[in-house]
Design a protein around this motif. Structure first.
Motif, mmCIF file in Angstrom:
data_model
loop_
_atom_site.group_PDB
_atom_site.id
_atom_site.type_symbol
_atom_site.label_atom_id
_atom_site.label_comp_id
_atom_site.label_asym_id
_atom_site.label_seq_id
_atom_site.Cartn_x
_atom_site.Cartn_y
_atom_site.Cartn_z
ATOM 1 N N VAL A 44 -9.173 9.486 -65.844
ATOM 2 C CA VAL A 44 -9.781 10.263 -64.756
ATOM 3 C C VAL A 44 -8.879 11.431 -64.376
ATOM 4 C CG1 VAL A 44 -10.449 10.189 -62.315
ATOM 5 C CG2 VAL A 44 -11.152 8.352 -63.860
ATOM 6 N N GLN A 45 -7.585 11.183 -64.294
ATOM 7 C CA GLN A 45 -6.647 12.258 -63.983
ATOM 8 C C GLN A 45 -6.685 13.351 -65.054
ATOM 9 O OE1 GLN A 45 -2.754 10.522 -63.363
ATOM 10 N NE2 GLN A 45 -3.542 9.048 -61.872
ATOM 11 N N ALA A 46 -6.819 12.941 -66.311
ATOM 12 C CA ALA A 46 -6.885 13.910 -67.406
ATOM 13 C C ALA A 46 -8.156 14.748 -67.321
ATOM 14 C CB ALA A 46 -6.810 13.187 -68.744
ATOM 15 N N GLU A 47 -9.283 14.131 -66.966
ATOM 16 C CA GLU A 47 -10.522 14.884 -66.790
ATOM 17 C C GLU A 47 -10.358 15.931 -65.694
ATOM 18 O OE1 GLU A 47 -13.056 14.974 -68.615
ATOM 19 O OE2 GLU A 47 -13.148 13.097 -69.718
ATOM 20 N N ILE B 91 -7.274 20.370 -61.352
ATOM 21 C CA ILE B 91 -7.213 19.576 -60.125
ATOM 22 C C ILE B 91 -6.196 18.446 -60.304
ATOM 23 C CG2 ILE B 91 -8.506 18.104 -58.535
ATOM 24 C CD1 ILE B 91 -11.018 19.659 -59.328
ATOM 25 N N ALA B 92 -5.225 18.380 -59.372
ATOM 26 C CA ALA B 92 -4.163 17.379 -59.430
ATOM 27 C C ALA B 92 -4.382 16.297 -58.381
ATOM 28 C CB ALA B 92 -2.808 18.053 -59.210
ATOM 29 N N THR B 93 -3.664 15.197 -58.534
ATOM 30 C CA THR B 93 -3.868 14.046 -57.651
ATOM 31 C C THR B 93 -3.482 14.336 -56.204
ATOM 32 O OG1 THR B 93 -1.689 13.194 -58.270
ATOM 33 C CG2 THR B 93 -3.600 12.340 -59.480
ATOM 34 N N SER C 258 -20.641 10.354 -55.041
ATOM 35 C CA SER C 258 -20.065 9.068 -54.652
ATOM 36 C C SER C 258 -19.455 8.366 -55.858
ATOM 37 C CB SER C 258 -21.135 8.174 -54.024
ATOM 38 O OG SER C 258 -21.564 8.666 -52.779
ATOM 39 N N ASN C 259 -20.115 8.493 -57.001
ATOM 40 C CA ASN C 259 -19.569 7.961 -58.240
ATOM 41 C C ASN C 259 -18.200 8.584 -58.515
ATOM 42 O OD1 ASN C 259 -19.180 8.259 -61.307
ATOM 43 N ND2 ASN C 259 -20.796 6.730 -61.253
ATOM 44 N N THR C 260 -18.121 9.901 -58.356
ATOM 45 C CA THR C 260 -16.854 10.596 -58.581
ATOM 46 C C THR C 260 -15.842 10.261 -57.488
ATOM 47 O OG1 THR C 260 -18.037 12.378 -59.692
ATOM 48 C CG2 THR C 260 -15.803 12.860 -58.935
ATOM 49 N N PHE C 261 -16.296 10.120 -56.249
ATOM 50 C CA PHE C 261 -15.414 9.726 -55.149
ATOM 51 C C PHE C 261 -14.701 8.417 -55.487
ATOM 52 C CE2 PHE C 261 -14.717 7.382 -51.178
ATOM 53 C CZ PHE C 261 -14.048 8.310 -50.402
ATOM 54 N N LEU C 262 -15.466 7.442 -55.970
ATOM 55 C CA LEU C 262 -14.867 6.164 -56.340
ATOM 56 C C LEU C 262 -13.866 6.350 -57.480
ATOM 57 C CD1 LEU C 262 -16.828 2.823 -56.824
ATOM 58 C CD2 LEU C 262 -14.847 3.415 -58.196
ATOM 59 N N ALA C 263 -14.279 7.105 -58.504
ATOM 60 C CA ALA C 263 -13.392 7.312 -59.658
ATOM 61 C C ALA C 263 -12.072 7.953 -59.243
ATOM 62 C CB ALA C 263 -14.098 8.180 -60.700
ATOM 63 N N LEU C 264 -12.138 8.978 -58.397
ATOM 64 C CA LEU C 264 -10.921 9.672 -57.978
ATOM 65 C C LEU C 264 -10.050 8.804 -57.086
ATOM 66 C CD1 LEU C 264 -12.283 12.083 -59.319
ATOM 67 C CD2 LEU C 264 -11.651 13.478 -57.348
ATOM 68 N N LYS C 265 -10.657 8.066 -56.164
ATOM 69 C CA LYS C 265 -9.869 7.197 -55.289
ATOM 70 C C LYS C 265 -9.179 6.110 -56.107
ATOM 71 C CE LYS C 265 -9.538 7.490 -51.473
ATOM 72 N NZ LYS C 265 -8.559 8.310 -50.692
ATOM 73 N N GLN C 266 -9.863 5.559 -57.098
ATOM 74 C CA GLN C 266 -9.248 4.538 -57.946
ATOM 75 C C GLN C 266 -8.145 5.117 -58.820
ATOM 76 O OE1 GLN C 266 -10.444 0.786 -58.174
ATOM 77 N NE2 GLN C 266 -10.331 1.810 -56.199
ATOM 78 N N ALA C 267 -8.204 6.421 -59.052
ATOM 79 C CA ALA C 267 -7.222 7.076 -59.919
ATOM 80 C C ALA C 267 -6.036 7.642 -59.130
ATOM 81 C CB ALA C 267 -7.884 8.185 -60.723
ATOM 82 N N PHE D 150 -6.076 9.783 -56.358
ATOM 83 C CA PHE D 150 -6.220 11.050 -55.647
ATOM 84 C C PHE D 150 -6.187 10.746 -54.151
ATOM 85 C CE2 PHE D 150 -7.462 12.070 -59.824
ATOM 86 C CZ PHE D 150 -7.326 13.432 -59.998
ATOM 87 N N SER D 151 -5.252 11.381 -53.444
ATOM 88 C CA SER D 151 -4.942 10.949 -52.084
ATOM 89 C C SER D 151 -5.855 11.527 -51.015
ATOM 90 C CB SER D 151 -3.484 11.304 -51.749
ATOM 91 O OG SER D 151 -3.264 12.701 -51.930
ATOM 92 N N ASP D 152 -6.436 12.711 -51.249
ATOM 93 C CA ASP D 152 -7.240 13.361 -50.209
ATOM 94 C C ASP D 152 -8.574 13.807 -50.799
ATOM 95 O OD1 ASP D 152 -8.160 14.559 -47.928
ATOM 96 O OD2 ASP D 152 -6.707 16.213 -47.922
ATOM 97 N N VAL D 153 -9.519 12.892 -50.819
ATOM 98 C CA VAL D 153 -10.845 13.157 -51.391
ATOM 99 C C VAL D 153 -11.889 12.952 -50.305
ATOM 100 C CG1 VAL D 153 -12.483 12.610 -53.229
ATOM 101 C CG2 VAL D 153 -10.029 12.244 -53.592
ATOM 102 N N ARG D 154 -12.737 13.964 -50.112
ATOM 103 C CA ARG D 154 -13.816 13.858 -49.134
ATOM 104 C C ARG D 154 -15.108 14.354 -49.781
ATOM 105 N NH1 ARG D 154 -10.330 16.476 -44.072
ATOM 106 N NH2 ARG D 154 -8.337 15.816 -44.979
ATOM 107 N N MET D 155 -16.207 14.007 -49.144
ATOM 108 C CA MET D 155 -17.479 14.352 -49.761
ATOM 109 C C MET D 155 -18.416 15.030 -48.776
ATOM 110 S SD MET D 155 -20.717 12.661 -51.213
ATOM 111 C CE MET D 155 -20.279 10.970 -51.260
#
Length: 300
Positions: A224-227, A233-235, A250-259, A261-266
């Protein structure tokens, strides 16, 4: 060794979920349509199609309605705060992220225990686990009213203020929406304008998943980080996500949070709301690199 109930991962495998169902209070929420649910679902699962279909605006009134509507729905299916909520859809690439939309909504509402079945119903069946056609009869509960809501929801004013800043605006819609050929997944002219947010970067939501023997599953944190690195875009970046109505994002929100990424909002209102306000700017040019001027040949 961690158990399924103690792991910090939001994602659970079919085997982990089967063990959870036998060991602790779980409310399983099927986000598919009623007919599909009736044809076969996880034993004890309740059907809540509104997870996918409910449209919301980011006005104070719209967000208040969103909160009250789902606090009521989640209470009716038995969520009191003690139970783990587990969402699933048919397969992660076929339901436009609907199970993850449930995860996002409960995260926003501050609910403490939320999971998503990685691979969905297709993965559950592939493992030969039991399927039921009996409609669940949940015991209603009082959804907790004193939860601290998470700072993950953006209004259109928040997004407008982020334009032309260092905040990473990430569009995860399908290719025809990104290029401006279509306004939505519901038809090319469903929304009044086609295009994208000014300065937005693009990673199609499918790219955060990969094939497996049980169907599509989420990529690993490193993948996910590589994508995200392909879009610069960095973590540790602030990332604002949008799609059409907050499901694929929301799918991407979950992916980024699991990877990590510290500050993700939607922006939950997403293109469905933004495109209907003519005062808000959009980009409509084709999102392609401009041709470079040919270099001058050196004189002989």
């Amino acid at each position: 060794m961690t158990t399924p109930s103690s792991t910090t991962s939001v994602l659970v495998s079919p085997e982990q979920l089967s063990a959870m169902m036998a060991a602790e209070p779980v409310v399983i929420i099927d986000t598919r349509d009623a007919d599909t649910y009736a044809a076969g679902h996880l034993p004890g699962a309740v059907n809540m199609r509104e997870i996918f279909t409910f449209l919301a605006t980011s006005t104070a009134e719209g967000l208040s309605a969103l909160k009250s509507t789902f606090a009521e729905h989640f209470g009716l299916v038995g969520l009191s705060g003690a139970e783990t909520a587990v969402f699933y859809e048919d397969a992660l690439n076929s339901g436009y992220g609907q199970s993850c939309r449930g995860y996002y909504l409960l995260t926003w509402l501050g609910y403490p225990k939320v999971k998503v079945l990685n691979g969905g119903f297709s993965a559950w069946k592939a493992r030969g686990l039991p399927v039921s056609t009996e409609a669940a009869r949940p015991t209603p509960a009082t959804f907790p009213a004193d939860l601290a809501m998470a700072d993950v929801m953006l209004t259109k004013e928040d997004v407008a203020a982020a334009l032309y800043t260092d905040i990473a605006l990430l569009d995860v819609r399908d290719i025809d929406e990104w290029t401006g050929e279509s306004s939505s997944p519901y038809g090319k002219d469903f929304a009044p304008r086609k295009g994208r947010l000014p300065g937005a970067k693009w990673i199609e939501w499918y790219r955060f998943m990969k094939p497996s023997a049980q169907g599509p599953v989420f990529k690993s944190p490193l993948e996910v980080q590589a994508e995200c690195a392909t879009a610069g875009i960095a973590t540790d970046d602030t990332v604002y996500l949008y799609c059409f109505k907050g499901a694929r994002a929301s799918n991407t929100f979950l992916a980024l949070k699991q990877a990590g990424f510290s500050d993700v909002r939607m922006y939950f209102g997403s293109w469905n709301e933004w495109s209907r306000d003519d005062a808000l700017p959009i980009e409509t040019d084709a999102p392609v690199m401009k041709a470079r001027a040919p270099s001058l040949a050196l004189a002989a």
